[in-house]
Every structure is written in structure tokens, then in C-alpha cells.
Design a protein around this motif. Structure first.
Motif, mmCIF file in Angstrom:
data_model
loop_
_atom_site.group_PDB
_atom_site.id
_atom_site.type_symbol
_atom_site.label_atom_id
_atom_site.label_comp_id
_atom_site.label_asym_id
_atom_site.label_seq_id
_atom_site.Cartn_x
_atom_site.Cartn_y
_atom_site.Cartn_z
ATOM 1 N N ARG A 80 0.838 -1.213 0.000
ATOM 2 C CA ARG A 80 0.000 0.000 0.000
ATOM 3 C C ARG A 80 0.872 1.262 0.000
ATOM 4 N NH1 ARG A 80 -5.629 0.020 1.879
ATOM 5 N NH2 ARG A 80 -5.148 2.004 2.877
ATOM 6 N N VAL A 81 2.049 1.156 0.610
ATOM 7 C CA VAL A 81 2.970 2.308 0.621
ATOM 8 C C VAL A 81 3.329 2.666 -0.832
ATOM 9 C CG1 VAL A 81 5.283 3.084 1.304
ATOM 10 C CG2 VAL A 81 3.901 1.698 2.896
ATOM 11 N N THR A 82 3.667 1.679 -1.602
ATOM 12 C CA THR A 82 4.053 1.912 -3.003
ATOM 13 C C THR A 82 2.852 2.379 -3.827
ATOM 14 O OG1 THR A 82 5.337 -0.112 -2.610
ATOM 15 C CG2 THR A 82 5.540 0.904 -4.787
ATOM 16 N N GLU A 83 1.702 1.786 -3.566
ATOM 17 C CA GLU A 83 0.500 2.190 -4.322
ATOM 18 C C GLU A 83 0.167 3.672 -4.123
ATOM 19 O OE1 GLU A 83 -2.084 -1.991 -4.599
ATOM 20 O OE2 GLU A 83 -2.444 -0.663 -2.903
ATOM 21 N N SER A 84 0.482 4.198 -2.952
ATOM 22 C CA SER A 84 0.141 5.599 -2.662
ATOM 23 C C SER A 84 1.238 6.583 -3.044
ATOM 24 C CB SER A 84 -0.127 5.777 -1.165
ATOM 25 O OG SER A 84 -1.345 5.177 -0.838
ATOM 26 N N ASP A 85 2.352 6.089 -3.519
ATOM 27 C CA ASP A 85 3.468 6.988 -3.827
ATOM 28 C C ASP A 85 3.314 7.548 -5.246
ATOM 29 O OD1 ASP A 85 5.820 8.264 -4.328
ATOM 30 O OD2 ASP A 85 7.115 6.517 -4.008
ATOM 31 N N PRO A 86 3.037 8.845 -5.404
ATOM 32 C CA PRO A 86 2.802 9.385 -6.742
ATOM 33 C C PRO A 86 4.074 9.409 -7.594
ATOM 34 C CG PRO A 86 2.767 11.151 -5.100
ATOM 35 C CD PRO A 86 2.924 9.862 -4.352
ATOM 36 N N GLU A 87 5.218 9.290 -6.930
ATOM 37 C CA GLU A 87 6.477 9.304 -7.698
ATOM 38 C C GLU A 87 6.729 7.972 -8.404
ATOM 39 O OE1 GLU A 87 8.317 11.984 -8.317
ATOM 40 O OE2 GLU A 87 6.687 12.980 -7.245
ATOM 41 N N GLY A 88 6.180 6.906 -7.874
ATOM 42 C CA GLY A 88 6.358 5.594 -8.502
ATOM 43 C C GLY A 88 5.464 5.518 -9.732
#
Ligand code: SD4
Length: 333
Positions: A80-88
């Protein structure tokens, strides 16, 4: 891909992070006996995940694992951390869209009881992994796709979110002019997060989530939501996730064969390497065909291998928090 990542290089080709004490097993032991041997020092809890963004994802998972939480809760929280990261630009919010400019998401989750849930071609929902978990826990099905998956998510209380950030929209607009609207498949435009955890109780779970290959045809689904391809967990043996060109991973039932090879006695590293060799053998044209596997067995031993150099994974235990280069079959030309 060759140049853009910074790695902590533990060793050259064939790197394996063997954290537990490897077991010295006799020929007569079954694979299950080997991995369950009392003399093996099992490293747990442990979390591993694909690519550089795995460091932040692992930290999210570690908050749960370090307090004695379950692997299932940890893998969900981690990705979920990665899903919410707009930079990824390859997962969730900020993910690069398909060739129509629409962000479509694929995700799946699997626990220690062989329960699993998946969503594919899901739009406008920031956390496909949590929708996948709801499919697993609240329905009798394994996979929901497209409009039906979105409707299910909304019914479960997920909110609609515009996932196309300005940055991704701009990238897509530039791509459209240069590429004449042809989907491009290359190593720079896909970086799925696959995350595997072994908790204090000795249970394994895994999660995998992606916006898939950038500028893909509208409707295309990759390996990431397909149980046995992008992810597979067997609590008696190990957990495996995959990254790279989904079509090639699906063709060999990637993650499930890595688990099966571990069941038959291979170490995680040997099994990932053998699966990569199968990919190489089955594809005459390996141009841009990057595929990587990451495996964690019941003892907390980790292995990872890819077709081309450049794949890495993040690992977190009580003693370790690192990025490690995967072994690889060949250098990029
Ligand atoms: C896909 N396997 O959609 C995903 C993309 C990926 O690292 O893994 N990128 O084919």
C-alpha cells in the motif's frame, strides 16, 4: 535500467541472501523434511520485495511484522505504501497509463492457507491490493476484473480517485507523439512491487501490485494479478513473486514453478535461476525481455534471479535492511 539504479552489491552473478543456517540434509529426506528440519535456524520475521521502492514498502510491512503481526497484514500494508506513492510510475497512484491514457491496475494477494484474491484491469481505486484482499475474504471468487471489480470496490467503501498524475499524463502525451501510438515494451517502463513475508509464527504470505506495462493496449492484463504467474505462496514450501514482462512470466506459469522447484529440493536462488533459464529457453527473441523472480522459503532463505542485469530487491530483518542485486543470466547488450 543498467545505469539508473544504485545497488549494494553483495556478490556477483548468482547472489543469494541465505540468512538462516543452510540445512545439511541427507539424500533420503523429502523436501518438506529438509526445510522443516529442527536444526535449521529460521530467520523470521523477514520481508523482501522487488526493486528500490521495496525499501519503503518493507518498512511499511515491518511495522506489522516487528510487533508480531501476521504476514498477510504485513504484505498488504507494505505494498500500500508503493500504491500511494505518486512518484512511482509503475504502481497505483501515478502509474503510467495505457495507450488511451487510462491507468489500469492489476494486483493479487495470497496467504498461508492458499487463500487468494485478485483484481485486474481495475480503474480509479488507489489500493487494488486491498480490493484483492476483500475479494479473497468476502467472496467465493478469486478474481474480479474491470467494471465489476470497481463496482465491488465501491460497494466495499473504497473511494474513487484520479490516479493519473500530471507527471504521468505528461509522459504519456510525449510518448504518443514519439511512438505513433504503438505500445512499447521495455525495461524502463515497468517496475511492479511484489512483496513476500514470513512472520514470527512461521507463516508466509505475498502481495503483488502494478499499473502494468506502460502504454499497453487498453484491456491488457499482465502476470501480476494471476495467481501462479505473478505470485504464488505455498506455506509448506515458500513464496515467490515476479516482475518484468508479464507475457513471458505467464507463459511459463512463473511463480508457481519456482515454488515447485523449491518443493523438489532447490534453494530459492537455484529455483529462480532455473525459472529464468526456462524463460530464456522458451523465447527466441529476448530483446527487452526482462523477467525477474524473487523467492523466500519457509526457512527465511531468499533468492532472486533475472534475465538481464539490473534487477534488485529489498530485504528487511531484525539485522538487515538492504537493497541487493539479483543474479542474472546476461548483461544488457
Ligand atoms: C506486467 N509484470 O504488467 C508486470 C510489469 C512489471 O516490473 O512487473 N514490471 O507485465
Amino acid at each position: 535500467m543498467k545505469t539508473r539504479r544504485n545497488f549494494i552489491r553483495l556478490s556477483a552473478l548468482g547472489t543469494a541472501a541465505v540468512i538462516g543456517t543452510p540445512c545439511i540434509a541427507s539424500e533420503k529426506e523429502t523436501p518438506k523434511e529438509k526445510i522443516n528440519k529442527a536444526s535449521v535456524k529460521i530467520t523470521k520475521p523477514i520481508v523482501v520485495s522487488t526493486w528500490n521502492h521495496g525499501i519503503a514498502a518493507n518498512a511499511g510491512a515491518w511495522k506489522i511484522l516487528s510487533k508480531g503481526g501476521t504476514a498477510l497484514d504485513a504484505v498488504e500494508a507494505g505494498v500500500r505504501v508503493t500504491e500511494s506513492d505518486p512518484e512511482g510510475m509503475s504502481v497505483g497512484l501515478g502509474g503510467l497509463p495505457d495507450r488511451e491514457g487510462i491507468v489500469t491496475l492489476d494486483a493479487c494477494i495470497m496467504d498461508e492457507n492458499n487463500k487468494c484474491g485478485a483484481v485486474a484491469f481495475l480503474q480509479d481505486i488507489e489500493h487494488p491490493i486491498s480490493v484483492a484482499r476483500k475479494v479473497m475474504e468476502d467472496t467465493q471468487h478469486v478474481m474480479l476484473v474491470g467494471e465489476g471489480a470497481k463496482q465491488f470496490a465501491l460497494e466495499k467503501g473504497f473511494e474513487e480517485t484520479n490516479l493519473l498524475t500530471e507527471k504521468s499524463k505528461k509522459a504519456w502525451e510525449e510518448w504518443k507523439t514519439e511512438s505513433k501510438y504503438q505500445p512499447i515494451i521495455n525495461s524502463e517502463n515497468h517496475d511492479t512491487i511484489g512483496l513476500l513475508a514470513l512472520d514470527e509464527h512461521g507463516n508466509l504470505s505475498g502481495a503483488c501490485t502494478t499499473s502494468g506495462m506502460a502504454y499497453k493496449l487498453h484491456g491488457r492484463v499482465g502476470d501480476s494479478p494471476i495467481i501462479g504467474a505473478g505470485l504464488f505462496v505455498d506455506n509448506e514450501v515458500g513464496a515467490v513473486c515476479a516482475t518484468g514482462m508479464g507475457e513471458a512470466i505467464i507463459r511459463i506459469a512463473g511463480s508457481s514453478i519456482v515454488v515447485e522447484m523449491m518443493r523438489n529440493g532447490m534453494s530459492p536462488q537455484e529455483a529462480c535461476k532455473a525459472a529464468v533459464e526456462r524463460v530464456v529457453k522458451k523465447h527466441q527473441d529476448l530483446t527487452n525481455l526482462q523477467v525477474g523472480f524473487l523467492a523466500l522459503n519457509k526457512n527465511g532463505e531468499v533468492g532472486s534471479y533475472s534475465v538481464y542485469s539490473g534487477f534488485n530487491y529489498a530485504i528487511q530483518t531484525k539485522e538487515q535492511n538492504d537493497l541487493i542485486d539479483a543474479g542474472f543470466n546476461r548483461e544488457w547488450d
